[in-house]
Design a protein around this motif. Structure first.
Motif, short mmCIF file in Angstrom:
data_model
loop_
_atom_site.label_atom_id
_atom_site.label_comp_id
_atom_site.label_asym_id
_atom_site.label_seq_id
_atom_site.Cartn_x
_atom_site.Cartn_y
_atom_site.Cartn_z
N ALA A 26 0.85 -1.19 0.00
CA ALA A 26 0.00 0.00 0.00
C ALA A 26 0.89 1.25 0.00
N PRO A 27 0.45 2.31 -0.68
CA PRO A 27 1.27 3.53 -0.74
C PRO A 27 1.65 4.08 0.64
N ASP A 28 0.75 3.95 1.62
CA ASP A 28 1.07 4.47 2.96
C ASP A 28 2.08 3.60 3.70
N GLU A 29 2.41 2.44 3.15
CA GLU A 29 3.41 1.56 3.75
C GLU A 29 4.77 1.69 3.04
N ALA A 30 4.85 2.59 2.06
CA ALA A 30 6.06 2.74 1.26
C ALA A 30 7.22 3.25 2.10
N GLY A 31 8.36 2.65 1.86
CA GLY A 31 9.59 3.10 2.50
C GLY A 31 10.31 4.07 1.58
N PRO A 32 11.43 4.60 2.02
CA PRO A 32 12.16 5.60 1.22
C PRO A 32 12.70 5.05 -0.10
N ASP A 33 12.95 3.76 -0.20
CA ASP A 33 13.48 3.18 -1.43
C ASP A 33 12.41 2.58 -2.33
N ASP A 34 11.15 2.62 -1.88
CA ASP A 34 10.05 2.08 -2.68
C ASP A 34 9.62 3.09 -3.74
#
Length: 122
Positions: A26-34
């Motif tokens: 999910a977009p809200d679970e994205a990390g800095p490298d995603d």
């Protein structure tokens, strides 16, 4: 993949993400490298790309599926073609790439280097 419904955009990009060995979150679970993918102004999905070494393993597994047998069981010419395809995809820029490929092909590192050098001389 948690928090994501049956969006047609996700269905469209899923085969590509799977082929790369990535993971969709999910977009809200994205990390800095995603990599967050947006469609029509809204964030739809984030793609977590694999580490390069993991990508090489994924590429080797895909090549094995495509060949229908273990890469080590291929004839010499087919192994040379695999090495050429892997070189084109940057497989040998990965740390221990030559060793990983040699192991998958059931040959020595020296043999992989010979296949690479043969291509450059041709």
């Amino acid at each position: 993949m948690t928090g994501i419904g049956d969006d047609p955009f996700i269905a469209a990009v899923k085969p590509l993400v799977d082929a790369m060995g990535g993971e969709m979150v999910a977009p809200d679970e994205a990390g800095p490298d995603d990599v967050v993918l947006s469609w029509e102004g809204a964030d739809v999905v984030a793609v977590r790309l694999p580490q390069l070494a993991d990508s090489l393993d994924h590429i080797l597994a895909a090549l094995e599926r495509k060949q229908g047998k273990p890469l080590a069981d291929l004839d010499r010419k087919s192994k040379q073609e695999v090495v050429r395809a892997l070189e084109a995809r940057g497989a040998f820029s990965v740390r221990h790439g030559v060793e990983t490929v040699a192991s998958a092909l059931g040959v020595s590192r020296f043999t992989v280097y010979n296949y690479l050098n043969r291509e450059k001389e041709a």
